[in-house]
Design a protein around this motif. Sequence first.
Motif, PDB file in Angstrom:
ATOM      1  N   PHE A 114       9.383   0.149   7.740  1.00 33.70           N
ATOM      2  CA  PHE A 114       8.265   1.091   7.641  1.00 33.70           C
ATOM      3  C   PHE A 114       6.955   0.335   7.454  1.00 33.70           C
ATOM      4  N   THR A 115       5.912   0.830   8.116  1.00 31.15           N
ATOM      5  CA  THR A 115       4.557   0.304   7.960  1.00 31.15           C
ATOM      6  C   THR A 115       3.665   1.440   7.504  1.00 31.15           C
ATOM      7  N   THR A 116       2.982   1.233   6.376  1.00 30.75           N
ATOM      8  CA  THR A 116       2.064   2.269   5.906  1.00 30.75           C
ATOM      9  C   THR A 116       0.705   2.134   6.583  1.00 30.75           C
ATOM     10  N   THR A 117       0.049   3.276   6.723  1.00 31.79           N
ATOM     11  CA  THR A 117      -1.327   3.303   7.231  1.00 31.79           C
ATOM     12  C   THR A 117      -2.304   3.606   6.094  1.00 31.79           C
ATOM     13  N   ASP A 118      -1.773   3.795   4.888  1.00 29.48           N
ATOM     14  CA  ASP A 118      -2.613   4.096   3.727  1.00 29.48           C
ATOM     15  C   ASP A 118      -3.530   2.922   3.390  1.00 29.48           C
ATOM     16  N   THR A 119      -4.747   3.247   2.955  1.00 28.80           N
ATOM     17  CA  THR A 119      -5.625   2.222   2.392  1.00 28.80           C
ATOM     18  C   THR A 119      -5.547   2.252   0.867  1.00 28.80           C
ATOM     19  N   THR A 120      -5.156   3.399   0.320  1.00 26.11           N
ATOM     20  CA  THR A 120      -4.953   3.561  -1.120  1.00 26.11           C
ATOM     21  C   THR A 120      -3.556   4.111  -1.326  1.00 26.11           C
ATOM     22  N   ALA A 121      -2.825   3.513  -2.275  1.00 22.65           N
ATOM     23  CA  ALA A 121      -1.464   3.976  -2.542  1.00 22.65           C
ATOM     24  C   ALA A 121      -1.167   3.894  -4.035  1.00 22.65           C
ATOM     25  N   ASP A 122      -0.359   4.817  -4.501  1.00 23.69           N
ATOM     26  CA  ASP A 122       0.079   4.840  -5.890  1.00 23.69           C
ATOM     27  C   ASP A 122       1.083   3.715  -6.129  1.00 23.69           C
ATOM     28  N   ALA A 123       0.926   2.989  -7.219  1.00 23.85           N
ATOM     29  CA  ALA A 123       1.803   1.847  -7.516  1.00 23.85           C
ATOM     30  C   ALA A 123       3.263   2.272  -7.625  1.00 23.85           C
ATOM     31  N   SER A 124       3.538   3.354  -8.320  1.00 25.00           N
ATOM     32  CA  SER A 124       4.921   3.819  -8.480  1.00 25.00           C
ATOM     33  C   SER A 124       5.541   4.164  -7.137  1.00 25.00           C
ATOM     34  N   ASP A 125       4.761   4.807  -6.261  1.00 17.18           N
ATOM     35  CA  ASP A 125       5.269   5.156  -4.933  1.00 17.18           C
ATOM     36  C   ASP A 125       5.541   3.905  -4.090  1.00 17.18           C
ATOM     37  N   LEU A 126       4.642   2.929  -4.165  1.00 12.92           N
ATOM     38  CA  LEU A 126       4.858   1.678  -3.418  1.00 12.92           C
ATOM     39  C   LEU A 126       6.168   1.008  -3.848  1.00 12.92           C
ATOM     40  N   VAL A 127       6.370   0.908  -5.143  1.00 16.70           N
ATOM     41  CA  VAL A 127       7.565   0.243  -5.675  1.00 16.70           C
ATOM     42  C   VAL A 127       8.822   1.033  -5.314  1.00 16.70           C
ATOM     43  N   ALA A 128       8.771   2.351  -5.453  1.00 14.53           N
ATOM     44  CA  ALA A 128       9.940   3.189  -5.132  1.00 14.53           C
ATOM     45  C   ALA A 128      10.275   3.134  -3.645  1.00 14.53           C
ATOM     46  N   LEU A 129       9.265   3.155  -2.769  1.00 16.34           N
ATOM     47  CA  LEU A 129       9.526   3.088  -1.332  1.00 16.34           C
ATOM     48  C   LEU A 129      10.055   1.712  -0.948  1.00 16.34           C
ATOM     49  N   ASP A 130       9.530   0.677  -1.567  1.00 17.32           N
ATOM     50  CA  ASP A 130      10.028  -0.668  -1.289  1.00 17.32           C
ATOM     51  C   ASP A 130      11.516  -0.794  -1.613  1.00 17.32           C
ATOM     52  N   ALA A 131      11.976  -0.068  -2.610  1.00 16.70           N
ATOM     53  CA  ALA A 131      13.402  -0.097  -2.972  1.00 16.70           C
ATOM     54  C   ALA A 131      14.272   0.600  -1.928  1.00 16.70           C
ATOM     55  N   LYS A 132      13.684   1.461  -1.098  1.00 14.30           N
ATOM     56  CA  LYS A 132      14.447   2.211  -0.096  1.00 14.30           C
ATOM     57  C   LYS A 132      14.404   1.602   1.303  1.00 14.30           C
ATOM     58  N   VAL A 133      13.401   0.762   1.561  1.00 12.13           N
ATOM     59  CA  VAL A 133      13.271   0.173   2.890  1.00 12.13           C
ATOM     60  C   VAL A 133      13.481  -1.335   2.818  1.00 12.13           C
ATOM     61  N   ASP A 134      13.876  -1.900   3.936  1.00 11.08           N
ATOM     62  CA  ASP A 134      14.162  -3.330   3.969  1.00 11.08           C
ATOM     63  C   ASP A 134      12.964  -4.150   4.419  1.00 11.08           C
ATOM     64  N   THR A 135      12.183  -3.600   5.321  1.00 11.02           N
ATOM     65  CA  THR A 135      10.976  -4.267   5.791  1.00 11.02           C
ATOM     66  C   THR A 135       9.832  -3.284   5.590  1.00 11.02           C
ATOM     67  N   PHE A 136       8.899  -3.644   4.708  1.00 10.16           N
ATOM     68  CA  PHE A 136       7.813  -2.745   4.316  1.00 10.16           C
ATOM     69  C   PHE A 136       6.495  -3.475   4.516  1.00 10.16           C
ATOM     70  N   THR A 137       5.705  -3.024   5.482  1.00 15.61           N
ATOM     71  CA  THR A 137       4.412  -3.641   5.771  1.00 15.61           C
ATOM     72  C   THR A 137       3.315  -2.822   5.099  1.00 15.61           C
ATOM     73  N   THR A 138       2.528  -3.498   4.257  1.00 20.96           N
ATOM     74  CA  THR A 138       1.497  -2.821   3.460  1.00 20.96           C
ATOM     75  C   THR A 138       0.111  -3.426   3.666  1.00 20.96           C
ATOM     76  N   THR A 139      -0.112  -4.057   4.785  1.00 18.27           N
ATOM     77  CA  THR A 139      -1.370  -4.794   4.994  1.00 18.27           C
ATOM     78  C   THR A 139      -2.617  -3.914   4.959  1.00 18.27           C
ATOM     79  N   THR A 140      -2.491  -2.619   5.171  1.00 19.42           N
ATOM     80  CA  THR A 140      -3.664  -1.738   5.141  1.00 19.42           C
ATOM     81  C   THR A 140      -4.037  -1.308   3.729  1.00 19.42           C
ATOM     82  N   VAL A 141      -3.148  -1.530   2.754  1.00 19.11           N
ATOM     83  CA  VAL A 141      -3.410  -1.091   1.375  1.00 19.11           C
ATOM     84  C   VAL A 141      -4.439  -2.024   0.733  1.00 19.11           C
ATOM     85  N   THR A 142      -5.603  -1.451   0.430  1.00 22.63           N
ATOM     86  CA  THR A 142      -6.667  -2.233  -0.212  1.00 22.63           C
ATOM     87  C   THR A 142      -6.888  -1.818  -1.663  1.00 22.63           C
ATOM     88  N   THR A 143      -6.322  -0.671  -2.055  1.00 24.42           N
ATOM     89  CA  THR A 143      -6.445  -0.198  -3.439  1.00 24.42           C
ATOM     90  C   THR A 143      -5.111   0.374  -3.900  1.00 24.42           C
TER      91      THR A 143
END
Length: 181
Positions: A114-143
């Motif tokens: 999964f690749t997110t298009t979010d520029t802002t993301a909740d820390a808890s959501d990022l960590v929880a989603l990372d636990a469910k996916v194997d390849t997680f691209t977050t390069t657009t997250v700036t906050t």
Amino acid sequence: GMISATSLDIIANATNCIVTATLVPAALSALANVNANDYITLAAFVDTDVATVLSALAIVSNADVTMTSAISAADLDTIANATTGEVTATISDGAVAATLGAIGNVGTGDTITFTTTDTTADASDLVALDAKVDTFTTTTVTTITEAAASIGTSAATVTDALALAPNAAVTITDAISAADL
């Protein structure tokens, strides 16, 4: 070896016994005589059509599934719920929170990208989603944001999120204790 759906249906119709076979996953509509007592394995089931995959899983609920094109998080969840086998898929790019909320049936045995298009993301959501996916691209997250009550001991939730988006700024809402800084 593998057998066609038509041949499998002819055999299933000719016997009252349990049929065990490996099926080429095509022409599933030809399986009028296969029933839940038969042991059918889908051979290398790879597809891009969710409806076809779900039709196959109605017959063989333990099949491994590989989707060759990106699919929605909702379609992935439906497929993951329909099989006890491993699902390999790429979720269409999108929002962290919406994706996390949509993939409740994805398990640890599944291989998800999964690749997110979010520029802002909740820390808890990022960590929880990372636990469910194997390849997680977050390069657009700036906050990265988090409520003070959810930052975790020694701010673990936030530091774990920063490991996923290391160049992001952090915004904590509400009062925070000095011990968590």
